[in-house]
Design a protein around this motif. Structure first.
Motif, PDB file in Angstrom:
ATOM      1  N   SER A   1      51.918  51.731  33.240  1.00 50.42           N
ATOM      2  CA  SER A   1      50.946  52.350  34.128  1.00 50.42           C
ATOM      3  C   SER A   1      51.661  52.752  35.399  1.00 50.42           C
ATOM      4  CB  SER A   1      49.808  51.373  34.448  1.00 50.42           C
ATOM      5  OG  SER A   1      49.124  50.994  33.269  1.00 50.42           O
ATOM      6  N   PHE A  41      47.995  56.034  32.953  1.00 52.56           N
ATOM      7  CA  PHE A  41      48.080  54.873  32.073  1.00 52.56           C
ATOM      8  C   PHE A  41      48.574  55.353  30.712  1.00 52.56           C
ATOM      9  CE2 PHE A  41      44.363  54.402  34.894  1.00 52.56           C
ATOM     10  CZ  PHE A  41      44.842  53.384  35.703  1.00 52.56           C
ATOM     11  N   PHE A  68      47.012  53.034  27.264  1.00 48.79           N
ATOM     12  CA  PHE A  68      45.602  52.807  27.534  1.00 48.79           C
ATOM     13  C   PHE A  68      44.868  52.396  26.249  1.00 48.79           C
ATOM     14  CE2 PHE A  68      41.281  54.369  28.720  1.00 48.79           C
ATOM     15  CZ  PHE A  68      41.143  53.656  29.894  1.00 48.79           C
ATOM     16  N   MET A 116      44.317  47.992  28.165  1.00 49.12           N
ATOM     17  CA  MET A 116      45.614  48.491  27.730  1.00 49.12           C
ATOM     18  C   MET A 116      45.948  47.943  26.352  1.00 49.12           C
ATOM     19  SD  MET A 116      47.888  48.220  31.212  1.00 49.12           S
ATOM     20  CE  MET A 116      49.195  49.148  30.422  1.00 49.12           C
TER      21      MET A 116
END
Length: 866
Positions: free
Chosen positions: A449, A470, A473, A489
């Motif tokens: 990220s 991100f 993700f 995540m």
């Protein structure tokens, strides 16, 4: 009270005994008197328990003991072996008939209280203390001091400081009981350099060739800065091996180094004399394969690539059997291991030597065909297992294939979720009898990220970008509160929110990507939504007028799929996009109309091949190239409009406007009429756009990597009567930032010049309207300073050249603007890529008023490509 018994018959023996004990020397006793040990007292202790020492000696009250004898000698030697005491003495304090009472007097060694080191930088002190194990409380012994001194001297001599001296002194510490402080004084001196390297005995190979064979041991030469002439012992020993290899490469199998002598010229310079024995030159004779059943002799001979009669080359033979320098080398060992034969062994054996010809047998033990039993991963604390396993080319039950393991490492490195330098496959539980093996991939998570920060100057002011990106993700966990750490995540998706702005523009964008749509096949789905606003800017007054603006609202969606042809590194992508170009009083001359709306519906076909080794941040080898074709429907083929007439009317109005004096009231009316014609002409944009970009990475020496780059772009029109669109053009020069800009333009980095300053000026309008063609070439030498997960840093030097052109007729791929410079890149997982470049432009830019070269330019690279 101690009472020493003086007995005439034992006087001499006791005197010898006391002398032996007090000097801690091993003595051999042939005769002695037997007693019963009635008491043992240990004195002089400061930090040790008396009973512990008694137990360690092995002496027990009541046991028989011979005085003098080997028992006492053995006890003393045992205590000395602990290296905890500086003096050990044994006294007879009383004898009562058959009973004897002994005293063991011990002087403990001092303990280390602190260490002070002079002669090195403060940041090096901790490493020295760790390497020498000089900890507080450690017993100070002669061997500790000697070992520490020898270690440090050898350490610096290995680094080229042959005159390095180390002195160690201890002194009583008044603060603690029985403790001493230590002072280490290090004098490294200057690194010793090599003045001359002289070879003796070489007749077949010239001294020049032998000098080249020594890779890291070089003579001092004026002007040579890329290879040092400092003498490093370890490098020198390795180079002697390379020297013998050089002879082996040229047929001299029996060559050897007879002697090597280091001659000291002065404190800072040495000479090296190397005497060699070359021996006779040999040639390859018959090469027979023995034990092979999986491959024929012809197939093995094709991989070996050595013909009968060729000059003997022992290095080549070794590499064609097994090249340890390249995991994916074309050699016989990899040939077998890529086909399941992990336990195969291949050995070249000289079977005979006839005159100058050597005959070989390549003896092969193929072993049992090997299959994968278990495939596991570890170290993925954030990334879900299925994201990793879908990238692996190794599956349980599959035949073992070394190339699949190497490819799996590359695929994992390209994800960007793990430190590419620390991906380690571990072959475990190998069972030659059953033909099975396990593979475990050890991973180290890296930040996936990013807080995106990007900056540059252009478009009338500072350009800043703030975004959240991100790259690992998990959209399916959006509604699970426990998954926010700080965001959901682990599923390998990418999601980005981005705001880019300056005084003159704003950009909002949202992007989402799913690399495995449906979770079964590697089909990537992309979705993006964006809006751009550009405001009118007066370069003289520096005022912004937000009533005059230009906006683009766009949405695009695409699919990309890995294909198997021409090979499985290729990805074919398709995307559809729709953009609305909306003008409100935006009469700044950049576009052909300032009020109205244009529409663009595009299809983009992309072909990408990415085969990089070493990770995204610092690739070490491989290539990456991309070809894209972006196109709109050919609307003019289905339209009855006379675009040439519309264009002619617009040009007539422009000429009429130009003929009127400034401020004439007719200008506004004529402009309004012209804008309506231009809006009709470009209501639906019609064009095709071709782009090519290729990067090649080559490891030259060690960690030194060469990046070669070539780019090309062309914007064309289906209908030349309708003309070239005013959008989607190419602007070359500067740091490559500024993709904010309004009209879908490509901003191409070319360091050493101001931003977009190489974009040609239109001869009719006198404005930089963007090029229709561009090309660019660059070479970068990169060297990593550190590749740790917390921060990767590398330096670079570059040569670049490129240019933009108004039309294809003017295009000349060799008419380029040149530059050179140096730079630095820092990649931190939380912030992305940061960097700075200093480039010198050798040519003048596209401004007609430029009179000389661009000169030195500084470029800040924030959030840019790797």
């Amino acid at each position: 009270m101690k009472r020493f018994i003086s007995l005439e018959p034992l006087f001499t023996l006791l005197l010898l005994l006391i002398t032996a004990f007090s000097t801690a020397q091993e003595t051999s006793y042939e005769d002695g008197k037997k007693y019963i040990l009635a008491g043992l007292e240990v004195t002089g202790l400061q930090s040790y328990n008396e009973q512990t020492v008694k137990t360690y000696t092995g002496l027990r009250v009541g046991q028989p003991i011979t005085i003098p004898g080997d028992q006492i000698s053995a006890v003393i030697n045992k205590l000395w072996g602990l290296e905890l005491f500086s003096d050990i003495e044994v006294y007879v304090i009383d004898i009562q008939g058959e009973n004897i009472f002994l005293e063991l007097n011990i002087l403990e060694r001092s303990t280390l209280s602190n260490v002070t080191i002079y002669g090195v930088k403060k940041r090096k002190v901790d490493d020295i203390l760790k390497d020498t194990d000089l900890k507080k409380g450690k017993k100070i012994t002669e061997s500790l001091i000697a070992n520490s001194k020898n270690y440090l001297q050898n350490k610096y001599k290995k680094q080229g400081y042959l005159n390095a001296t180390v002195t160690i002194a201890t002194a009583k510490d008044t603060v603690g009981d029985n403790s001493e402080s230590m002072v280490i004084n290090i004098k490294k001196g200057d690194k010793v350099k090599i003045k001359d390297i002289v070879f003796e005995g070489n007749e077949q190979l010239s001294s020049k060739k032998l000098h080249k064979a020594l890779k890291k041991t070089k003579e001092k030469r004026f002007g040579r800065f890329w290879k040092k002439s400092k003498f490093i012992a370890d490098d020198y020993e390795k180079d002697l091996t390379l020297l013998v290899d050089k002879y082996a490469e040229n047929g001299f199998r029996d060559a050897r180094v007879l002697s090597d002598t280091i001659i000291k010229r002065n404190e800072n310079n040495i000479d090296i004399k190397i005497k060699v024995e070359e021996g006779d030159k040999y040639y390859f004779g018959d090469i027979d394969f023995v034990g092979n059943s999986v491959y024929t002799d012809r197939e093995l001979a094709a991989v070996l690539g050595i013909k009968k009669g060729a000059t003997y080359n022992g290095v080549l033979l070794r590499k064609r059997i097994a090249d340890d320098t390249k995991p994916d080398a074309i050699d016989l060992t990899n040939l077998y291991q890529n086909n399941g034969y992990l336990f195969s062994s291949i050995n070249p054996v000289e079977v005979s030597a006839e005159n100058d010809t050597i005959n070989f047998e390549i003896r092969i033990i193929e072993g049992k065909e090997t299959f994968l039993n278990h495939v596991t991963v570890e170290g993925n604390d954030k990334t879900n297992d299925h994201v990793i396993f879908r990238e692996l080319r190794t599956r349980p039950g599959q035949r073992y294939n070394k190339s699949d393991i190497i490819r799996s490492i590359r695929e994992l490195g390209q994800l960007g979720f793990f430190d590419a330098e620390q991906i380690k496959p571990d072959v475990q539980n190998a069972n030659p009898n059953e033909g099975t093996v396990d593979i475990n991939y050890s991973l180290v998570e890296s930040g996936s990220s990013q807080i995106e920060l990007q900056g540059g100057y252009g478009g009338g002011g500072f350009i800043g970008t703030l975004g959240l990106s991100f790259s690992n993700f998990s959209i399916q966990n959006l509604l699970k509160g426990e998954a926010y750490k700080p965001v959901p995540m682990g599923d390998g998706q990418s999601f980005a929110l981005r705001l880019q702005a300056s005084r003159t523009f704003r950009v909002y964008s949202l992007n989402f990507s799913e690399p495995w749509l449906g979770g079964v096949k590697p089909v990537r789905f992309n979705l993006s939504v964006s809006r751009t606003q550009q405001f009118s800017y007066d370069f003289v007054t520096r005022n912004i007028d937000k009533t005059k603006q230009f906006a683009i609202t766009g949405v695009s969606a695409g699919l990309a799929k890995k294909v198997q042809w021409p090979d499985d590194y290729f990805i074919v992508s398709h995307s559809l996009g729709y953009q609305i170009y909306d003008f409100k009083n935006y009469n700044i001359g950049l576009f052909s109309f300032g009020n109205g709306r244009s529409n663009s519906f595009t299809y983009t076909l992309g072909i990408n091949r990415s085969a990089l080794a070493g990770g995204r941040i610092f690739p070490r080898s491989g290539s990456n190239f991309e070809i894209t074709a972006k196109m709109t429907p050919p609307y003019s083929l289905f339209s009855n409009k006379d675009f040439q007439a519309i264009r002619d009317q617009s040009d007539d109005l422009l000429r009429e406007i130009s003929s009127l004096p400034p401020g004439d009231p007719q200008i506004a009316l004529l402009n309004s009429q012209r804008e309506k014609l231009e809006e009709e002409r470009f209501k639906w944009l019609e064009y095709y756009k071709l782009n090519f970009k290729g990067d090649w990475y080559t490891t030259l020496i060690g960690d030194l990597v060469l990046r070669s780059n070539a780019e090309f772009g062309f914007l064309g029109a289906y209908n030349h009567e309708r003309g070239d669109v005013p959008f989607e053009r190419f602007f070359v020069g500067g740091d490559g930032l500024g993709n904010f800009t309004l009209d879908g333009r490509d901003v191409i980095q070319l360091r050493g010049y101001e931003n977009q300053s190489l974009t040609p000026v239109d001869p009719l309008t006198g404005r930089q309207e963007g090029g229709l063609v561009y090309n660019k070439y660059s070479l970068e030498l990169r060297y990593p300073l550190t590749l740790k997960p917390s921060a990767s840093i590398y330096g670079l030097t570059f040569l670049e050249g490129g240019n933009a052109f108004n039309n294809f007729q003017d295009f000349n791929p060799f008419q380029i603007k040149r530059s050179a410079g140096v730079g630095l890149r820092i990649f931190m997982p939380a912030f992305g890529l940061l960097g700075i470049d200093f480039g010198y432009g050798f040519d003048k830019d596209a401004n007609p008023n430029s009179t000389g070269p661009s000169g030195w330019q500084t470029h800040f690279i924030i959030g840019q490509q790797f």
